[in-house]
Design a protein around this motif. Structure first.
Motif, short mmCIF file in Angstrom:
data_model
loop_
_atom_site.label_atom_id
_atom_site.label_comp_id
_atom_site.label_asym_id
_atom_site.label_seq_id
_atom_site.Cartn_x
_atom_site.Cartn_y
_atom_site.Cartn_z
N CYS A 122 0.76 -1.11 -0.12
CA CYS A 122 -0.11 0.03 -0.01
C CYS A 122 1.07 1.42 0.00
N LEU A 123 2.06 1.20 0.85
CA LEU A 123 2.66 2.48 0.75
C LEU A 123 3.61 2.51 -0.59
N ALA A 124 3.88 1.52 -1.20
CA ALA A 124 4.58 1.55 -2.65
C ALA A 124 3.74 2.05 -3.41
N ALA A 125 2.26 1.76 -3.43
CA ALA A 125 1.41 2.04 -4.46
C ALA A 125 0.86 3.62 -4.34
N ALA A 126 0.95 3.93 -2.92
CA ALA A 126 0.37 5.32 -2.73
C ALA A 126 1.83 6.32 -3.03
N TRP A 127 2.97 5.74 -2.74
CA TRP A 127 4.17 6.60 -3.13
C TRP A 127 4.29 6.99 -4.70
N PHE A 128 3.97 5.67 -5.43
CA PHE A 128 3.90 5.71 -6.84
C PHE A 128 2.87 6.58 -7.75
N GLY A 129 1.57 6.37 -6.74
CA GLY A 129 0.57 7.30 -7.51
C GLY A 129 1.01 8.91 -7.11
N THR A 130 1.60 9.06 -6.21
CA THR A 130 1.89 10.44 -5.64
C THR A 130 2.98 10.80 -6.76
N ARG A 131 3.66 10.30 -6.90
CA ARG A 131 4.98 10.63 -7.90
C ARG A 131 4.38 10.94 -9.28
N LEU A 132 3.78 9.96 -9.80
CA LEU A 132 3.00 10.23 -11.13
C LEU A 132 2.39 11.29 -11.27
N ARG A 133 1.38 11.56 -10.12
CA ARG A 133 0.69 12.99 -10.18
C ARG A 133 1.46 14.17 -9.95
N GLN A 134 2.59 14.08 -9.47
CA GLN A 134 3.81 15.22 -9.18
C GLN A 134 4.28 15.36 -10.51
N LEU A 135 4.55 14.32 -11.38
CA LEU A 135 5.24 14.63 -12.49
C LEU A 135 4.32 15.04 -13.63
N ALA A 136 2.90 14.42 -13.64
CA ALA A 136 1.87 14.97 -14.59
C ALA A 136 1.41 16.26 -14.32
N LEU A 137 1.64 17.11 -13.21
CA LEU A 137 1.15 18.29 -13.15
C LEU A 137 2.24 19.24 -13.58
N GLY A 138 3.55 18.88 -13.87
CA GLY A 138 4.30 19.82 -14.42
C GLY A 138 4.28 19.88 -16.11
N ILE A 139 3.45 19.05 -16.30
CA ILE A 139 3.10 18.85 -17.80
C ILE A 139 2.18 19.76 -18.55
N ASP A 140 2.40 20.55 -19.53
CA ASP A 140 1.47 21.42 -20.28
C ASP A 140 0.99 20.84 -21.28
#
Length: 64
Positions: free
Chosen positions: A37-55
């Motif tokens: 669960c911790l790994a999946a939450a971290w992965f999802g958070t990291r993907l969201r963080q990367l996606a927010l920087g894309i225009d």
């Protein structure tokens, strides 16, 4: 982690009879669940963080 299953030394016949230690089994299951669960939450958070920087731009117009 702690072993949760082992051969029963009190077994008198040639067949190996296994002993299941339920507290060790439950500890291992809960630990694995929490790590996954911790790994999946971290992965999802990291993907969201990367996606927010894309225009997203299509031919000069923002894509909605």
């Amino acid at each position: 982690m702690m072993p949760y299953i082992w051969a029963d030394p009190a077994s008198t016949d040639d067949h190996v009879i296994w002993v299941l230690h339920y507290p060790n089994y439950a500890t291992q299951a809960v630990s694995m669940y929490l790590v996954i669960c911790l790994a999946a939450a971290w992965f999802g958070t990291r993907l969201r963080q990367l996606a927010l920087g894309i225009d997203f731009v299509d031919q000069g117009q923002p894509v909605s």
